[in-house]
Write a protein that holds these residues in place. Structure first.
Motif, PDB file in Angstrom:
ATOM      1  N   ALA A 273      22.735  50.055  33.401  1.00 22.44           N
ATOM      2  CA  ALA A 273      22.787  48.732  34.030  1.00 22.44           C
ATOM      3  C   ALA A 273      24.162  48.086  33.836  1.00 22.44           C
ATOM      4  O   ALA A 273      24.655  47.378  34.725  1.00 22.44           O
ATOM      5  CB  ALA A 273      21.702  47.830  33.451  1.00 22.44           C
ATOM      6  N   LEU A 274      24.793  48.336  32.695  1.00 26.81           N
ATOM      7  CA  LEU A 274      26.103  47.752  32.425  1.00 26.81           C
ATOM      8  C   LEU A 274      27.241  48.625  32.936  1.00 26.81           C
ATOM      9  O   LEU A 274      28.201  48.114  33.529  1.00 26.81           O
ATOM     10  CB  LEU A 274      26.263  47.505  30.920  1.00 26.81           C
ATOM     11  CG  LEU A 274      25.471  46.344  30.318  1.00 26.81           C
ATOM     12  CD1 LEU A 274      25.724  46.231  28.826  1.00 26.81           C
ATOM     13  CD2 LEU A 274      25.825  45.031  31.001  1.00 26.81           C
ATOM     14  N   THR A 275      27.164  49.947  32.717  1.00 33.44           N
ATOM     15  CA  THR A 275      28.264  50.809  33.163  1.00 33.44           C
ATOM     16  C   THR A 275      28.367  50.831  34.684  1.00 33.44           C
ATOM     17  O   THR A 275      29.470  50.781  35.240  1.00 33.44           O
ATOM     18  CB  THR A 275      28.094  52.240  32.632  1.00 33.44           C
ATOM     19  OG1 THR A 275      26.802  52.749  32.996  1.00 33.44           O
ATOM     20  CG2 THR A 275      28.231  52.280  31.116  1.00 33.44           C
ATOM     21  N   GLN A 276      27.232  50.869  35.361  1.00 26.20           N
ATOM     22  CA  GLN A 276      27.255  50.938  36.826  1.00 26.20           C
ATOM     23  C   GLN A 276      27.679  49.606  37.443  1.00 26.20           C
ATOM     24  O   GLN A 276      28.492  49.576  38.377  1.00 26.20           O
ATOM     25  CB  GLN A 276      25.890  51.371  37.346  1.00 26.20           C
ATOM     26  CG  GLN A 276      25.550  52.816  37.008  1.00 26.20           C
ATOM     27  CD  GLN A 276      24.134  53.210  37.402  1.00 26.20           C
ATOM     28  OE1 GLN A 276      23.367  52.395  37.921  1.00 26.20           O
ATOM     29  NE2 GLN A 276      23.766  54.456  37.155  1.00 26.20           N
ATOM     30  N   SER A 277      27.146  48.508  36.926  1.00 20.41           N
ATOM     31  CA  SER A 277      27.552  47.196  37.448  1.00 20.41           C
ATOM     32  C   SER A 277      29.021  46.940  37.136  1.00 20.41           C
ATOM     33  O   SER A 277      29.750  46.355  37.951  1.00 20.41           O
ATOM     34  CB  SER A 277      26.673  46.087  36.861  1.00 20.41           C
ATOM     35  OG  SER A 277      26.788  46.038  35.444  1.00 20.41           O
ATOM     36  N   GLY A 278      29.475  47.381  35.962  1.00 19.38           N
ATOM     37  CA  GLY A 278      30.875  47.225  35.602  1.00 19.38           C
ATOM     38  C   GLY A 278      31.783  48.029  36.504  1.00 19.38           C
ATOM     39  O   GLY A 278      32.882  47.583  36.868  1.00 19.38           O
ATOM     40  N   LEU A 279      31.355  49.229  36.901  1.00 23.46           N
ATOM     41  CA  LEU A 279      32.148  50.054  37.814  1.00 23.46           C
ATOM     42  C   LEU A 279      32.280  49.375  39.182  1.00 23.46           C
ATOM     43  O   LEU A 279      33.376  49.299  39.740  1.00 23.46           O
ATOM     44  CB  LEU A 279      31.502  51.435  37.960  1.00 23.46           C
ATOM     45  CG  LEU A 279      32.288  52.479  38.746  1.00 23.46           C
ATOM     46  CD1 LEU A 279      31.978  53.883  38.230  1.00 23.46           C
ATOM     47  CD2 LEU A 279      31.977  52.425  40.244  1.00 23.46           C
ATOM     48  N   VAL A 280      31.166  48.885  39.703  1.00 26.14           N
ATOM     49  CA  VAL A 280      31.190  48.214  41.010  1.00 26.14           C
ATOM     50  C   VAL A 280      32.093  46.976  40.947  1.00 26.14           C
ATOM     51  O   VAL A 280      32.912  46.733  41.845  1.00 26.14           O
ATOM     52  CB  VAL A 280      29.769  47.824  41.451  1.00 26.14           C
ATOM     53  CG1 VAL A 280      29.823  46.952  42.699  1.00 26.14           C
ATOM     54  CG2 VAL A 280      28.937  49.071  41.712  1.00 26.14           C
ATOM     55  N   LEU A 281      31.965  46.222  39.873  1.00 29.54           N
ATOM     56  CA  LEU A 281      32.789  45.027  39.719  1.00 29.54           C
ATOM     57  C   LEU A 281      34.269  45.403  39.613  1.00 29.54           C
ATOM     58  O   LEU A 281      35.137  44.689  40.133  1.00 29.54           O
ATOM     59  CB  LEU A 281      32.351  44.259  38.471  1.00 29.54           C
ATOM     60  CG  LEU A 281      32.870  42.827  38.322  1.00 29.54           C
ATOM     61  CD1 LEU A 281      32.418  41.966  39.487  1.00 29.54           C
ATOM     62  CD2 LEU A 281      32.395  42.223  37.003  1.00 29.54           C
ATOM     63  N   GLY A 282      34.563  46.532  38.964  1.00 27.91           N
ATOM     64  CA  GLY A 282      35.941  46.992  38.859  1.00 27.91           C
ATOM     65  C   GLY A 282      36.532  47.341  40.219  1.00 27.91           C
ATOM     66  O   GLY A 282      37.699  47.042  40.500  1.00 27.91           O
ATOM     67  N   ILE A 283      35.751  47.990  41.063  1.00 20.65           N
ATOM     68  CA  ILE A 283      36.213  48.328  42.416  1.00 20.65           C
ATOM     69  C   ILE A 283      36.479  47.052  43.213  1.00 20.65           C
ATOM     70  O   ILE A 283      37.498  46.932  43.914  1.00 20.65           O
ATOM     71  CB  ILE A 283      35.174  49.208  43.144  1.00 20.65           C
ATOM     72  CG1 ILE A 283      35.029  50.583  42.438  1.00 20.65           C
ATOM     73  CG2 ILE A 283      35.569  49.397  44.601  1.00 20.65           C
ATOM     74  CD1 ILE A 283      36.269  51.439  42.495  1.00 20.65           C
ATOM     75  N   VAL A 284      35.567  46.083  43.108  1.00 13.28           N
ATOM     76  CA  VAL A 284      35.752  44.804  43.801  1.00 13.28           C
ATOM     77  C   VAL A 284      37.009  44.097  43.282  1.00 13.28           C
ATOM     78  O   VAL A 284      37.786  43.514  44.061  1.00 13.28           O
ATOM     79  CB  VAL A 284      34.513  43.905  43.617  1.00 13.28           C
ATOM     80  CG1 VAL A 284      34.771  42.503  44.179  1.00 13.28           C
ATOM     81  CG2 VAL A 284      33.300  44.530  44.287  1.00 13.28           C
ATOM     82  N   PHE A 285      37.217  44.166  41.978  1.00 19.06           N
ATOM     83  CA  PHE A 285      38.405  43.569  41.374  1.00 19.06           C
ATOM     84  C   PHE A 285      39.679  44.205  41.936  1.00 19.06           C
ATOM     85  O   PHE A 285      40.626  43.496  42.307  1.00 19.06           O
ATOM     86  CB  PHE A 285      38.341  43.760  39.859  1.00 19.06           C
ATOM     87  CG  PHE A 285      39.625  43.422  39.123  1.00 19.06           C
ATOM     88  CD1 PHE A 285      40.015  42.108  38.960  1.00 19.06           C
ATOM     89  CD2 PHE A 285      40.411  44.429  38.602  1.00 19.06           C
ATOM     90  CE1 PHE A 285      41.194  41.795  38.274  1.00 19.06           C
ATOM     91  CE2 PHE A 285      41.590  44.138  37.924  1.00 19.06           C
ATOM     92  CZ  PHE A 285      41.979  42.815  37.765  1.00 19.06           C
ATOM     93  N   GLN A 286      39.709  45.534  42.015  1.00 22.73           N
ATOM     94  CA  GLN A 286      40.886  46.219  42.555  1.00 22.73           C
ATOM     95  C   GLN A 286      41.151  45.803  43.996  1.00 22.73           C
ATOM     96  O   GLN A 286      42.299  45.553  44.393  1.00 22.73           O
ATOM     97  CB  GLN A 286      40.692  47.738  42.470  1.00 22.73           C
ATOM     98  CG  GLN A 286      40.751  48.319  41.067  1.00 22.73           C
ATOM     99  CD  GLN A 286      42.153  48.323  40.492  1.00 22.73           C
ATOM    100  OE1 GLN A 286      43.102  47.878  41.112  1.00 22.73           O
ATOM    101  NE2 GLN A 286      42.284  48.847  39.288  1.00 22.73           N
ATOM    102  N   MET A 287      40.107  45.738  44.799  1.00 20.76           N
ATOM    103  CA  MET A 287      40.257  45.339  46.205  1.00 20.76           C
ATOM    104  C   MET A 287      40.800  43.915  46.324  1.00 20.76           C
ATOM    105  O   MET A 287      41.675  43.634  47.147  1.00 20.76           O
ATOM    106  CB  MET A 287      38.914  45.468  46.925  1.00 20.76           C
ATOM    107  CG  MET A 287      38.411  46.899  47.041  1.00 20.76           C
ATOM    108  SD  MET A 287      36.677  46.991  47.588  1.00 20.76           S
ATOM    109  CE  MET A 287      36.786  46.250  49.217  1.00 20.76           C
ATOM    110  N   THR A 288      40.283  43.027  45.476  1.00 15.96           N
ATOM    111  CA  THR A 288      40.730  41.630  45.518  1.00 15.96           C
ATOM    112  C   THR A 288      42.192  41.511  45.115  1.00 15.96           C
ATOM    113  O   THR A 288      42.975  40.812  45.774  1.00 15.96           O
ATOM    114  CB  THR A 288      39.855  40.772  44.579  1.00 15.96           C
ATOM    115  OG1 THR A 288      38.475  40.921  44.931  1.00 15.96           O
ATOM    116  CG2 THR A 288      40.245  39.310  44.672  1.00 15.96           C
ATOM    117  N   VAL A 289      42.562  42.201  44.022  1.00 15.91           N
ATOM    118  CA  VAL A 289      43.959  42.157  43.571  1.00 15.91           C
ATOM    119  C   VAL A 289      44.881  42.737  44.636  1.00 15.91           C
ATOM    120  O   VAL A 289      45.954  42.188  44.924  1.00 15.91           O
ATOM    121  CB  VAL A 289      44.122  42.939  42.246  1.00 15.91           C
ATOM    122  CG1 VAL A 289      45.598  43.117  41.894  1.00 15.91           C
ATOM    123  CG2 VAL A 289      43.401  42.213  41.117  1.00 15.91           C
TER     124      VAL A 289
END
Length: 272
Positions: A130-146
């Motif tokens: 629940a944490l590793t997968q949500s963290g991965l998705v959030l990381g991808i969104v973060f990269q796209m935003t940056v």
């Protein structure tokens, strides 16, 4: 930034970080037990009495209560205020490094995920999907935003998206390869959760900084493991959770990854 702005801003950031640290304590306790992280409100794990708002103030509440529940007088673990204080300090350092920016907000989230995963791994030797997968998705969104904000174009978004995906895939493959290789020697050096955590780190950091974080993690894990054996705290071959070392490597990379890589390149690849 002007010191007259930095000091009050840092106090606000410290309070925010301590509050997030308090919530991390809730996640660490309830998620492995499959309890809701939102309900019921914070309560004593011994007598189950709901904590008053003034008792639940991060760090200070524990001090006011002298480390004991107001109702049943059982001890409250010192880990609670320590996690709150550590989270607050990390938030302040990130704020000092990246100022008011999307990087600051993103790395606050990233480090919060890392702290929660580290503590759960220490307690249960597991890293919840629940944490590793949500963290991965959030990381991808973060990269796209940056990427989109830095270049103000879809080109930057796609470039950073690919950087996050490549980092995630490399993290997963690299640590799964280590896990498979370790089985040749009849020892499971890595669990599946470690590879998923590495994938999450790769999504946030990109492949270059993932490799740096992985190196720091392996070096720190080796030093601690050898030290524990020398001090007779652990036996040779006894498992230790690797998640906290991966998190440590990632946080060090967030703080000084660029400086570390630059120093490494100057040392081993000097410009003639």
């Amino acid at each position: 930034m002007d010191i007259l702005i930095v000091i009050p801003a840092s106090i606000i950031v410290f309070a925010l970080g301590a509050s997030i640290g308090s919530f991390i304590n809730v996640v660490v306790y309830r998620l492995p037990a499959r309890l809701s992280i939102l309900w019921p409100p914070s309560r004593c794990p011994h007598c189950l009495n709901q904590l008053k708002a003034y008792d639940n103030v991060p760090v200070l509440g524990w001090v006011w209560l002298r480390g004991r529940c107001r109702y049943c007088k059982n001890k409250i673990s010192v880990r609670y205020p320590v996690v709150e204080a550590v989270t607050a300090i990390i938030f302040v350092i990130i704020f000092w490094l990246f100022k008011v920016s999307i990087l600051t907000v993103g790395y606050w989230a990233f480090c919060s995920w890392l702290l929660a995963l580290s503590l759960i791994d220490l307690d249960t030797m597991t890293l919840p999907n629940a944490l590793t997968q949500s963290g991965l998705v959030l990381g991808i969104v973060f990269q796209m935003t940056v990427g989109f904000l830095s270049d103000a174009s879809w080109v930057g978004l796609v470039r950073h998206l690919m950087m996050g995906i490549v980092g995630a895939v490399l993290g997963l493959w690299l640590f799964e390869a280590i896990a498979i290789a370790s089985k040749v020697f009849y020892k499971d050096a890595m669990g599946a959760g470690d590879a998923k955590l590495a994938a999450m780190m790769g999504a946030w950091l990109g492949w270059r900084y993932l490799l740096l974080a992985g190196f720091v993690a392996c070096a720190a894990g080796a030093l601690v493991g050898i030290g524990a054996i020398v001090l007779s705290q652990r036996k040779w071959g006894q498992k230790i959770p690797f998640g906290p070392f991966l998190a440590l490597g990632a946080i060090i990379t967030v703080f000084g990854g660029e400086a570390i890589l630059s120093a490494y390149l100057r040392l081993f690849f000097p410009v003639s």
